[in-house]
Design a protein around this motif. Sequence first.
Motif, PDB file in Angstrom:
ATOM      1  N   ARG A   1      -3.222  15.577   8.931  1.00 56.30           N
ATOM      2  CA  ARG A   1      -2.171  16.512   9.341  1.00 56.30           C
ATOM      3  C   ARG A   1      -2.611  17.359  10.523  1.00 56.30           C
ATOM      4  O   ARG A   1      -1.855  17.596  11.460  1.00 56.30           O
ATOM      5  CB  ARG A   1      -1.803  17.440   8.173  1.00 56.30           C
ATOM      6  N   LEU A   2      -3.876  17.820  10.462  1.00 57.51           N
ATOM      7  CA  LEU A   2      -4.389  18.696  11.510  1.00 57.51           C
ATOM      8  C   LEU A   2      -4.352  18.021  12.874  1.00 57.51           C
ATOM      9  O   LEU A   2      -4.047  18.643  13.877  1.00 57.51           O
ATOM     10  CB  LEU A   2      -5.833  19.111  11.193  1.00 57.51           C
TER      11      LEU A   2
ATOM     12  N   ALA B   1     -12.686  10.163   2.177  1.00 63.44           N
ATOM     13  CA  ALA B   1     -11.932  11.180   2.915  1.00 63.44           C
ATOM     14  C   ALA B   1     -11.587  10.701   4.322  1.00 63.44           C
ATOM     15  O   ALA B   1     -10.429  10.782   4.753  1.00 63.44           O
ATOM     16  CB  ALA B   1     -12.731  12.477   2.977  1.00 63.44           C
ATOM     17  N   SER B   2     -12.585  10.158   5.047  1.00 61.21           N
ATOM     18  CA  SER B   2     -12.316   9.785   6.438  1.00 61.21           C
ATOM     19  C   SER B   2     -11.374   8.587   6.521  1.00 61.21           C
ATOM     20  O   SER B   2     -10.522   8.530   7.409  1.00 61.21           O
ATOM     21  CB  SER B   2     -13.618   9.533   7.190  1.00 61.21           C
ATOM     22  N   SER B   3     -11.498   7.638   5.578  1.00 62.86           N
ATOM     23  CA  SER B   3     -10.613   6.478   5.663  1.00 62.86           C
ATOM     24  C   SER B   3      -9.197   6.834   5.212  1.00 62.86           C
ATOM     25  O   SER B   3      -8.237   6.229   5.697  1.00 62.86           O
ATOM     26  CB  SER B   3     -11.168   5.308   4.847  1.00 62.86           C
ATOM     27  N   THR B   4      -9.052   7.831   4.317  1.00 64.55           N
ATOM     28  CA  THR B   4      -7.707   8.286   3.957  1.00 64.55           C
ATOM     29  C   THR B   4      -6.999   8.820   5.192  1.00 64.55           C
ATOM     30  O   THR B   4      -5.840   8.493   5.471  1.00 64.55           O
ATOM     31  CB  THR B   4      -7.782   9.410   2.900  1.00 64.55           C
ATOM     32  N   SER B   5      -7.730   9.644   5.945  1.00 61.58           N
ATOM     33  CA  SER B   5      -7.170  10.221   7.166  1.00 61.58           C
ATOM     34  C   SER B   5      -6.759   9.134   8.159  1.00 61.58           C
ATOM     35  O   SER B   5      -5.658   9.165   8.712  1.00 61.58           O
ATOM     36  CB  SER B   5      -8.212  11.169   7.768  1.00 61.58           C
ATOM     37  N   GLY B   6      -7.639   8.142   8.346  1.00 62.52           N
ATOM     38  CA  GLY B   6      -7.331   7.056   9.262  1.00 62.52           C
ATOM     39  C   GLY B   6      -6.174   6.197   8.768  1.00 62.52           C
ATOM     40  O   GLY B   6      -5.286   5.817   9.530  1.00 62.52           O
ATOM     41  N   PHE B   7      -6.193   5.921   7.460  1.00 71.83           N
ATOM     42  CA  PHE B   7      -5.168   5.063   6.862  1.00 71.83           C
ATOM     43  C   PHE B   7      -3.767   5.649   7.087  1.00 71.83           C
ATOM     44  O   PHE B   7      -2.836   4.930   7.442  1.00 71.83           O
ATOM     45  CB  PHE B   7      -5.433   4.906   5.364  1.00 71.83           C
ATOM     46  N   LEU B   8      -3.628   6.975   6.909  1.00 73.11           N
ATOM     47  CA  LEU B   8      -2.313   7.606   7.064  1.00 73.11           C
ATOM     48  C   LEU B   8      -1.769   7.401   8.477  1.00 73.11           C
ATOM     49  O   LEU B   8      -0.574   7.169   8.659  1.00 73.11           O
ATOM     50  CB  LEU B   8      -2.411   9.097   6.728  1.00 73.11           C
TER      51      LEU B   8
END
Lengths: 269, 306
Positions: free
Chosen positions: A264-265, B63-70
């Motif tokens: 989001r950020l 955490a990092s792959s969740t961010s990338g996946f989205l």
Amino acid sequence: MRRLATFVATSAVALAVVVAPSFAEERIVVDLSRYDVPVSTGFSGARLLLFGASPQGDSGDADILIKVRGPLQSYTMSRKERVFGLWRNGARRHISSAPAFFQILTSQNEDNWFEDFERRRNAFSFRNLSVSVKSAPPRSADTPARQQEQLREQQQEQQAFRSAFLRLQGRKGLYGKLPNSIERLGNNLFRVNLTLPPGLPTGTYIVETFLIEEGKLSSAQATPLFVRRAGGSAFIFAFAERYSFLYGFCAVLIALLAGVVANRLFARS
Amino acid sequence: MTIYLPIAEISVNMFVLLSLGLGVGVLSGLFGVGGGFLMTPILIFLGVPPAIAVGTEANQILASSTSGFLGYWRRGGVDVKMGTFLMAGGLVGSSLGVLLFTILKNIGQIDFFIKIVYVVLLFAIASMMLAEGLLEKHRAHPKRGGRTKKKRRRNWTRLLPFKTRFRTSRLYISSLLPLAVGFVVGVLAAMLGIGGGFVMIPAMIYILRMPPHTVTGTSLFQIVFVTANATFLQAGFNQAVDIVLAMLLVAGGVIGAQLGVRWGSRIDAVQFRLLLAIIVLAVCGGLLWELVVQPNELFSITEGIR
């Protein structure tokens, strides 16, 4: 509940030791600057002051021996061995019970005078740390000479592990002998600085003080010392140990949340 | 400012961890790799017990792959059906990986195992990158033999049963293939503290023959589930997940990844790939050194009887 039990047990030990010598007028009196050492996230060791009075002071030939002993704990030791040019853990030995912390502080310069005294009392000391034997007992079919040789090898092996254990614990500041570390103030009073290292194991410690005259115990006192985890790290550690799967579930949730927040950020830019 | 890591049980400077997360994050943003294969050995160099480095990395990669996946999900770059097959294989693989990990830990050989597998793995990655970088430099000569080879491989995979249609990727292939790829990557992820993208993505391109626009998003889809499973089981069975350590690395990592993505368009990719290959080789050499040179202290102590 278990904590209460250990507390009662230690207190009983403390009382027993205090009461034991019947010649009450010769008693040694000791106290600590605090009984409670909280180990929190920023813990970088602690210093404690132990102070006391030993009544017979005029002659000054009585020695003081202080033992600080942490909770008993079992250990596994391994020794690295070379296999195909690569170092990996090889031989393993067990130590079924040794204190997690053990320091001896004395009023004498000499190094080993208390070892005799200790042996007679059959208490834990540096010399009698017992290391498990791995190899099988000598077979009766072997010649006596061969049996003897095997036994000697075993003993050497045990000695190697024992001294490695003391060395490693010593390097972490957990084990140590500090001769001539007791500061006398006038005839009757004395004080000692106890240094507790970072990475101090938690549990109930016992500080035993012995007054020794001509090699004989004349008075003794034991004081409990509580080292406990405190603050956020204590909570996380206890949570991870006791409810490990719930902790794992929470770790997953937190990471997912962190990922969503990070996305989001930076989604706009 | 030093911080005590509650599970790793060591005190480390907080800024060292933040900048480590930042640095590896920049690299992963630049090259589109997860960075677990660099972070885990570096944590070991810092004194984090190897077992805990692996468990904690699974948590960070989650955490990092969740961010990338989205990000890929919004752009429609995820083949959910293919991802589900990869994930199914990955869940079985990572569970087996954690089981093997636990056994190795109990017989006292996990540290050795992690180090030696990393030496092999990092060496393979570095040589692949070097080869790729050097090839790109001399791309003027196209190869002739490549075509026929690829065709033969395709024929081999066509013989497998249980064919399924994957619409998003426009493929009709045996479902055993994504299951197997996911399984192998799952085992590696659970035992080595990596996402496994650098193994999975080539496999998706060359074995599954997926179109480029779905590859990265779909691999991230699988990595999210596999690292979640690995985190859960590593914490549950081995108490090997340090959440404080993981979150510090995540904080540095997300910022670093953004910087890396931004710088990525401005730099010479070929030069930097060679640079990364050299970094990977250096880490590989460091680990090999630890294995080959006689250690100062041969003995080690662990609590409890194993």
